[in-house]
Design a protein around this motif. Structure first.
Motif, PDB file in Angstrom:
ATOM      1  N   ARG A   1       7.580  -4.739  -2.474  1.00 25.90           N
ATOM      2  CA  ARG A   1       8.049  -3.361  -2.320  1.00 25.90           C
ATOM      3  C   ARG A   1       7.184  -2.569  -1.346  1.00 25.90           C
ATOM      4  O   ARG A   1       7.668  -1.629  -0.719  1.00 25.90           O
ATOM      5  N   ILE A   2       5.911  -2.928  -1.220  1.00 24.39           N
ATOM      6  CA  ILE A   2       5.086  -2.310  -0.175  1.00 24.39           C
ATOM      7  C   ILE A   2       5.647  -2.671   1.189  1.00 24.39           C
ATOM      8  O   ILE A   2       5.815  -1.814   2.067  1.00 24.39           O
ATOM      9  N   VAL A   3       5.966  -3.958   1.371  1.00 25.77           N
ATOM     10  CA  VAL A   3       6.557  -4.402   2.634  1.00 25.77           C
ATOM     11  C   VAL A   3       7.895  -3.693   2.867  1.00 25.77           C
ATOM     12  O   VAL A   3       8.180  -3.220   3.978  1.00 25.77           O
ATOM     13  N   ALA A   4       8.716  -3.598   1.813  1.00 26.77           N
ATOM     14  CA  ALA A   4      10.014  -2.941   1.951  1.00 26.77           C
ATOM     15  C   ALA A   4       9.862  -1.470   2.311  1.00 26.77           C
ATOM     16  O   ALA A   4      10.645  -0.923   3.110  1.00 26.77           O
ATOM     17  N   ARG A   5       8.856  -0.813   1.743  1.00 25.56           N
ATOM     18  CA  ARG A   5       8.614   0.597   2.067  1.00 25.56           C
ATOM     19  C   ARG A   5       8.205   0.738   3.531  1.00 25.56           C
ATOM     20  O   ARG A   5       8.686   1.633   4.236  1.00 25.56           O
ATOM     21  N   LEU A   6       7.341  -0.145   4.016  1.00 23.08           N
ATOM     22  CA  LEU A   6       6.949  -0.106   5.419  1.00 23.08           C
ATOM     23  C   LEU A   6       8.137  -0.401   6.328  1.00 23.08           C
ATOM     24  O   LEU A   6       8.294   0.217   7.388  1.00 23.08           O
ATOM     25  N   LEU A   7       8.984  -1.350   5.916  1.00 24.92           N
ATOM     26  CA  LEU A   7      10.206  -1.640   6.674  1.00 24.92           C
ATOM     27  C   LEU A   7      11.104  -0.409   6.764  1.00 24.92           C
ATOM     28  O   LEU A   7      11.663  -0.094   7.821  1.00 24.92           O
ATOM     29  N   GLN A   8      11.240   0.284   5.637  1.00 24.79           N
ATOM     30  CA  GLN A   8      12.060   1.494   5.606  1.00 24.79           C
ATOM     31  C   GLN A   8      11.498   2.556   6.544  1.00 24.79           C
ATOM     32  O   GLN A   8      12.245   3.162   7.328  1.00 24.79           O
ATOM     33  N   LEU A   9      10.190   2.783   6.471  1.00 25.31           N
ATOM     34  CA  LEU A   9       9.577   3.807   7.319  1.00 25.31           C
ATOM     35  C   LEU A   9       9.686   3.429   8.795  1.00 25.31           C
ATOM     36  O   LEU A   9       9.898   4.296   9.653  1.00 25.31           O
ATOM     37  N   ARG A  10       9.593   2.141   9.085  1.00 30.40           N
ATOM     38  CA  ARG A  10       9.769   1.683  10.469  1.00 30.40           C
ATOM     39  C   ARG A  10      11.205   1.917  10.929  1.00 30.40           C
ATOM     40  O   ARG A  10      11.442   2.424  12.040  1.00 30.40           O
ATOM     41  N   ALA A  11      12.188   1.552  10.075  1.00 24.80           N
ATOM     42  CA  ALA A  11      13.602   1.715  10.444  1.00 24.80           C
ATOM     43  C   ALA A  11      13.957   3.174  10.660  1.00 24.80           C
ATOM     44  O   ALA A  11      14.805   3.504  11.508  1.00 24.80           O
ATOM     45  N   GLU A  12      13.321   4.069   9.886  1.00 22.37           N
ATOM     46  CA  GLU A  12      13.595   5.502  10.012  1.00 22.37           C
ATOM     47  C   GLU A  12      12.728   6.171  11.083  1.00 22.37           C
ATOM     48  O   GLU A  12      12.787   7.394  11.238  1.00 22.37           O
ATOM     49  N   ALA A  13      11.942   5.358  11.804  1.00 25.54           N
ATOM     50  CA  ALA A  13      11.047   5.851  12.853  1.00 25.54           C
ATOM     51  C   ALA A  13      10.064   6.892  12.312  1.00 25.54           C
ATOM     52  O   ALA A  13       9.687   7.839  13.006  1.00 25.54           O
ATOM     53  N   ARG A  14       9.616   6.693  11.075  1.00 21.65           N
ATOM     54  CA  ARG A  14       8.646   7.604  10.474  1.00 21.65           C
ATOM     55  C   ARG A  14       7.223   7.086  10.627  1.00 21.65           C
ATOM     56  O   ARG A  14       6.275   7.797  10.295  1.00 21.65           O
ATOM     57  N   VAL A  15       7.086   5.857  11.071  1.00 21.95           N
ATOM     58  CA  VAL A  15       5.811   5.328  11.537  1.00 21.95           C
ATOM     59  C   VAL A  15       6.066   4.659  12.879  1.00 21.95           C
ATOM     60  O   VAL A  15       7.189   4.249  13.181  1.00 21.95           O
ATOM     61  N   SER A  16       5.034   4.547  13.678  1.00 20.42           N
ATOM     62  CA  SER A  16       5.187   3.903  14.980  1.00 20.42           C
ATOM     63  C   SER A  16       5.183   2.391  14.814  1.00 20.42           C
ATOM     64  O   SER A  16       4.849   1.857  13.749  1.00 20.42           O
ATOM     65  N   GLN A  17       5.539   1.693  15.876  1.00 22.32           N
ATOM     66  CA  GLN A  17       5.579   0.236  15.830  1.00 22.32           C
ATOM     67  C   GLN A  17       4.185  -0.358  15.615  1.00 22.32           C
ATOM     68  O   GLN A  17       4.034  -1.432  15.056  1.00 22.32           O
ATOM     69  N   THR A  18       3.164   0.358  16.043  1.00 21.17           N
ATOM     70  CA  THR A  18       1.780  -0.095  15.847  1.00 21.17           C
ATOM     71  C   THR A  18       1.123   0.718  14.743  1.00 21.17           C
ATOM     72  O   THR A  18       1.126   1.951  14.792  1.00 21.17           O
ATOM     73  N   LEU A  19       0.593   0.022  13.748  1.00 22.98           N
ATOM     74  CA  LEU A  19      -0.079   0.674  12.620  1.00 22.98           C
ATOM     75  C   LEU A  19      -1.557   0.302  12.656  1.00 22.98           C
ATOM     76  O   LEU A  19      -1.915  -0.876  12.530  1.00 22.98           O
ATOM     77  N   HIS A  20      -2.405   1.296  12.847  1.00 25.42           N
ATOM     78  CA  HIS A  20      -3.853   1.071  12.798  1.00 25.42           C
ATOM     79  C   HIS A  20      -4.322   1.153  11.341  1.00 25.42           C
ATOM     80  O   HIS A  20      -3.987   2.109  10.625  1.00 25.42           O
ATOM     81  N   ILE A  21      -5.094   0.180  10.925  1.00 22.83           N
ATOM     82  CA  ILE A  21      -5.575   0.088   9.542  1.00 22.83           C
ATOM     83  C   ILE A  21      -7.091   0.256   9.566  1.00 22.83           C
ATOM     84  O   ILE A  21      -7.806  -0.519  10.206  1.00 22.83           O
ATOM     85  N   VAL A  22      -7.566   1.300   8.865  1.00 20.43           N
ATOM     86  CA  VAL A  22      -8.968   1.705   8.975  1.00 20.43           C
ATOM     87  C   VAL A  22      -9.614   1.684   7.592  1.00 20.43           C
ATOM     88  O   VAL A  22      -9.349   2.558   6.762  1.00 20.43           O
ATOM     89  N   PRO A  23     -10.481   0.697   7.305  1.00 19.97           N
ATOM     90  CA  PRO A  23     -11.170   0.682   6.010  1.00 19.97           C
ATOM     91  C   PRO A  23     -12.302   1.695   5.968  1.00 19.97           C
ATOM     92  O   PRO A  23     -12.723   2.232   7.000  1.00 19.97           O
ATOM     93  N   TYR A  24     -12.790   1.952   4.765  1.00 15.35           N
ATOM     94  CA  TYR A  24     -13.985   2.784   4.602  1.00 15.35           C
ATOM     95  C   TYR A  24     -15.153   2.069   5.264  1.00 15.35           C
ATOM     96  O   TYR A  24     -15.304   0.854   5.125  1.00 15.35           O
ATOM     97  N   PRO A  25     -15.997   2.785   5.985  1.00 13.24           N
ATOM     98  CA  PRO A  25     -17.070   2.115   6.736  1.00 13.24           C
ATOM     99  C   PRO A  25     -18.003   1.289   5.856  1.00 13.24           C
ATOM    100  O   PRO A  25     -18.444   1.732   4.797  1.00 13.24           O
ATOM    101  N   ASP A  26     -18.276   0.075   6.309  1.00 17.66           N
ATOM    102  CA  ASP A  26     -19.287  -0.797   5.693  1.00 17.66           C
ATOM    103  C   ASP A  26     -19.048  -0.988   4.199  1.00 17.66           C
ATOM    104  O   ASP A  26     -19.990  -1.010   3.397  1.00 17.66           O
TER     105      ASP A  26
END
Length: 395
Positions: free
Chosen positions: A154-179
């Motif tokens: 369902r996480i994947v499906a939610r990201l698919l939905q947001l991509r299809a609705e153009a609510r996120v860009s094609q490139t997703l930057h993933i930023v963890p908490y430092p160190d």
């Protein structure tokens, strides 16, 4: 209402080797305590799961109403101690309906009813344990039982939905908490799910982000249009770079308005708006607001931005019964009635996940004392089989 039991369980002798095969390597906390243990499990009745789903989705709706009130009421964001510099950023984020990805309610289980402890709806942790570790444990240890891990599909499906609705860009930057070793594992999991959703997933470090002359976020010269970050809003809002948030043009998962949901000020605001709600605990901005409802009772002091149980104190008539140190002690405090959430003598919290606006899984965590903290281990759970559970899981 249903039942929840704590039961012994034989740990797999090779569980660490099996965990490495699914990319989970965060076996121990920095203090050496286990981050995952499987010598016990928690067993839900089907009725308990039905109750948990109903309460989770109901409280999520009530929390969104609180956000709407705070955004549209003069001074509403001051209650949450949102810095004035970024209040318009929070308002604009809500009014643009920027998308919610996922969060986790933490509940005390009291006489068959969940009682809200807090809502981790900004950068919720325990994602690896709550997905693949839970699923692998069930497949190898308890295949005869049901289970409701955090649903990665369902996480994947939610990201698919947001991509299809153009609510996120094609490139997703993933930023963890430092160190942070734990968040490095989180980032790998999120990267995998983003790729399954057809997104280009770029994992990067916070220190490698820059601000362009136009106020855009840059990573190696590339404008960051969408970001899934594990660096919390309360820190971002107080960073010198916060002045660029209004014009940076980046969509964040989760967005700035979720800073209100992960803020402990949510607890007294919810209680003020929905007093005597059966799934809320009395809460206020001073102890008297709680003791008026529970004279002589225990209550909990929490900084509004505390994470992982840091700087939480359990008190009774100004006498400290249990306390955790930490780095959040300077923040304003809220107070909440204590709910005894021990199950067979062990303090346990029931994590209920939300993806989008729907219940999406369960995570159990337990502690040897009265405070659930970031070092408290995740333990597996099972659900007794029933036709209801099978329908809920789509089986």
């Amino acid at each position: 209402m249903g039942t929840l039991r704590r039961l012994p369980s034989a740990p797999r002798p090779d569980w660490q080797a099996r965990a490495r095969q699914i990319g989970y390597t965060y076996f121990r906390n920095e203090d050496g305590s286990p981050a995952w243990r499987e010598d016990v499990r928690y067993d839900f009745s089907p009725q308990a799961v039905l109750t948990l789903r109903r309460v989770t989705e109901d409280l999520h709706t009530l929390c969104l109403r609180v956000v709407d009130d705070a955004v549209n009421t003069p001074g509403g964001l001051d209650v949450f101690h949102i810095p004035p510099l970024v209040q318009d950023v929070v308002r604009a984020s809500w009014r643009r309906d920027e998308p919610f990805l996922l969060g986790r309610f933490d509940f005390a289980w009291c006489d068959g009813q969940p009682k809200l402890i807090e809502y981790n709806a900004d950068t919720p942790a325990t994602v690896p344990e709550s997905t693949r570790m839970q699923s692998l444990w069930r497949a190898e240890v308890a295949p005869q039982a049901e289970q409701m891990p955090l649903d990665a599909g369902r996480i994947v499906a939610r990201l698919l939905q947001l991509r299809a609705e153009a609510r996120v860009s094609q490139t997703l930057h993933i930023v963890p908490y430092p160190d942070n070793t734990e968040d490095a594992v989180h980032a790998r999991y999120y990267r995998d799910w983003a790729q399954q959703a057809g997104l280009e997933a770029v994992q990067c470090e916070l220190r490698d982000l820059e601000i362009s002359t136009r106020g855009h976020l840059l990573h190696k010269g590339r404008v960051v249009r969408s970001m899934l970050r594990m660096y919390p809003w309360e820190l971002m809002f107080r960073d010198p770079g916060a002045r660029h948030l209004a014009q940076c043009g980046c969509v964040f998962l989760n967005p700035p308005w979720t800073a209100l949901l992960s803020n402990k000020a949510l607890l007294p605001v919810l209680w003020q708006r929905y007093p005597e709600h059966p799934n809320l605990l009395p809460a206020g901005f001073d102890p008297a607001a709680v003791t008026a409802h529970r004279p002589g009772g225990w209550y909990v002091e929490k900084p509004i931005h505390a994470r992982g149980g840091e700087n939480v104190r359990l008190l009774k008539a100004d006498r400290i019964l249990c306390a955790e140190g930490g780095t959040y002690g300077a923040y304003p405090k809220v107070y909440q009635a204590f709910a005894d959430h021990s199950i067979q003598g062990v303090t346990a919290s029931v994590g209920a996940w939300v993806i989008g606006h729907s219940f999406a899984g369960i995570t159990m965590r337990e502690s040897a004392d009265r405070i659930i903290r970031h070092t408290s281990p995740i333990v597996p759970h099972t659900i007794r089989r029933s036709s209801f559970v099978s329908r809920l899981l789509g089986r």
